[in-house]
Write an enzyme that holds these catalytic residues in place. Sequence first.
Site, PDB file in Angstrom:
ATOM      1  N   TYR A  61       0.961  -1.127  -0.085  1.00  8.05           N
ATOM      2  CA  TYR A  61      -0.272  -0.035   0.109  1.00  8.05           C
ATOM      3  C   TYR A  61       0.690   1.135   0.015  1.00  8.05           C
ATOM      4  O   TYR A  61       1.413   1.543   0.992  1.00  8.05           O
ATOM      5  CB  TYR A  61      -1.001   0.035   1.457  1.00  8.05           C
ATOM      6  CG  TYR A  61      -1.856   0.994   1.299  1.00  8.05           C
ATOM      7  CD1 TYR A  61      -3.304   0.692   1.472  1.00  8.05           C
ATOM      8  CD2 TYR A  61      -1.386   2.449   1.484  1.00  8.05           C
ATOM      9  CE1 TYR A  61      -4.168   1.668   1.516  1.00  8.05           C
ATOM     10  CE2 TYR A  61      -2.401   3.335   1.590  1.00  8.05           C
ATOM     11  CZ  TYR A  61      -3.993   2.992   1.689  1.00  8.05           C
ATOM     12  OH  TYR A  61      -4.986   3.871   1.793  1.00  8.05           O
ATOM     13  N   THR A  62       1.172   1.871  -1.023  1.00 10.11           N
ATOM     14  CA  THR A  62       2.008   2.759  -1.295  1.00 10.11           C
ATOM     15  C   THR A  62       1.578   4.163  -1.330  1.00 10.11           C
ATOM     16  O   THR A  62       2.148   5.226  -1.449  1.00 10.11           O
ATOM     17  CB  THR A  62       2.836   2.669  -2.583  1.00 10.11           C
ATOM     18  OG1 THR A  62       1.990   2.606  -3.658  1.00 10.11           O
ATOM     19  CG2 THR A  62       3.706   1.367  -2.411  1.00 10.11           C
ATOM     20  N   THR A 101      11.423   1.057   3.165  1.00 10.36           N
ATOM     21  CA  THR A 101      11.563   2.482   2.795  1.00 10.36           C
ATOM     22  C   THR A 101      12.320   3.220   3.625  1.00 10.36           C
ATOM     23  O   THR A 101      12.494   2.991   4.773  1.00 10.36           O
ATOM     24  CB  THR A 101       9.941   2.984   2.825  1.00 10.36           C
ATOM     25  OG1 THR A 101       9.993   4.104   2.568  1.00 10.36           O
ATOM     26  CG2 THR A 101       9.159   2.628   4.027  1.00 10.36           C
ATOM     27  N   TYR A 125       2.093   4.982   6.883  1.00 11.69           N
ATOM     28  CA  TYR A 125       2.939   4.261   6.030  1.00 11.69           C
ATOM     29  C   TYR A 125       4.244   3.996   6.717  1.00 11.69           C
ATOM     30  O   TYR A 125       4.477   2.660   6.391  1.00 11.69           O
ATOM     31  CB  TYR A 125       3.047   5.098   4.653  1.00 11.69           C
ATOM     32  CG  TYR A 125       3.944   4.547   3.596  1.00 11.69           C
ATOM     33  CD1 TYR A 125       3.679   3.332   2.919  1.00 11.69           C
ATOM     34  CD2 TYR A 125       5.184   5.029   3.646  1.00 11.69           C
ATOM     35  CE1 TYR A 125       4.486   2.828   1.884  1.00 11.69           C
ATOM     36  CE2 TYR A 125       6.183   4.455   2.353  1.00 11.69           C
ATOM     37  CZ  TYR A 125       5.759   3.430   1.813  1.00 11.69           C
ATOM     38  OH  TYR A 125       6.623   2.882   0.860  1.00 11.69           O
ATOM     39  N   LYS A 129       5.280  -0.070   7.175  1.00 11.68           N
ATOM     40  CA  LYS A 129       6.550  -0.990   6.476  1.00 11.68           C
ATOM     41  C   LYS A 129       7.375  -1.194   7.490  1.00 11.68           C
ATOM     42  O   LYS A 129       7.874  -2.425   7.253  1.00 11.68           O
ATOM     43  CB  LYS A 129       7.084   0.301   5.456  1.00 11.68           C
ATOM     44  CG  LYS A 129       6.251   0.524   4.365  1.00 11.68           C
ATOM     45  CD  LYS A 129       5.781  -0.757   3.443  1.00 11.68           C
ATOM     46  CE  LYS A 129       7.176  -1.114   2.806  1.00 11.68           C
ATOM     47  NZ  LYS A 129       6.635  -2.106   1.830  1.00 11.68           N
TER      48      LYS A 129
END
Length: 294
Positions: A61-62, A101, A125, A129
């Site tokens: 899910y970016t 990331t 986010y 991650k």
Amino acid sequence: MRIGLLGGSGQIGSEVVALAASLRCEVDAPSSRDVNLMDRQQIADWVNKGEFNAVINCAAYTAVDMAENDEEHANLINAVGAGYVAETCQLASIPTVFTSTDYVFDGTKPEPYNETDEPNPQSVYGRSKLEGEHLTQAANPQSVVVRVSWVFSTHGTNFVKTIARLAADRDNLRVVDDQIGSPCGARSIADALIRIARELLETKTGYGVYHFANSPFVSWHEFAVRIVSMLHDQALIDHEIVVQPIATEQYPTPARRPANSCLAADLIERRFSINRPEWEIELATVVHTLALSR
Ligand SMILES: NC(=O)c1ccc[n+]([C@@H]2O[C@H](COP(=O)([O-])OP(=O)(O)OC[C@H]3O[C@@H](n4cnc5c(N)ncnc54)[C@H](OP(=O)(O)O)[C@@H]3O)[C@@H](O)[C@H]2O)c1
């Protein structure tokens, strides 16, 4: 070598698919409809039938800003789903390569981040991650986590394509100058991921966390100036454009970005003999491809 690939339609995944044959590698990359990270059984059935030597997980899910209001989905895909992939790989005794990331860091360090620096994500986010890294490593000791930043390619949505689109009908662009990092070409990341999978298969060593970055480090503003110059070179724009540097406060976003996204990447280079070309080389190819497809 036979690789199972999740996220094959994304920026990095598409390049893994495109490069695989030239690196003597077969890839099975199901769509997110066929193997969804939120479906543990689908993942297990796919891995169990796949006869893979490794699984590369580029699915995520970016949508960084959307994630601020959609924590549940970001976690289900980036964290819980990543854990499902790794646990299934562990049961099949194969390695998992997980892409992560720069957003796992808070960006306050004055120098580039090493793999041993303490993460401190500032966004939904980034937290999802980081949890995905932890769940991947906990479920499968044969795991490699590769953190990348500022990904660009001809596929999907990214900064290069956004600048190209805006530059087409504007003569002034305002771009943040107080966030620095390394633009990473999806093609060179894909090359690194396949080489890592091969090395894991051959040596059964090297598990852990690594940073990947192309060089040199720049601000978003410096990157935009270079993109605009290449757009001129490729005749994608024919008018003058002022690229104005602005501060982060002048461009508020729902998710907080790290001011320093620089990832020190000497370890991956040494350990896996990974090539880390300057990002300008891949940028030139991407801009050239955009020009051809116009
Ligand atoms: N983009 C960046 O600047 C950046 C920076 C640092 C790290 N990363 C990391 O690099 C990796 C790849 O990024 P990217 O830019 O290549 O991603 P992307 O272009 O946004 O593609 C995401 C991929 O994930 C798939 N996906 C999304 N939800 C899924 C689900 N529920 N089940 C299965 N697949 C699903 C998508 O499939 P559909 O097309 O079918 O939805 C797509 O193939 C990610 O781990 C990301 O966190 C990216």
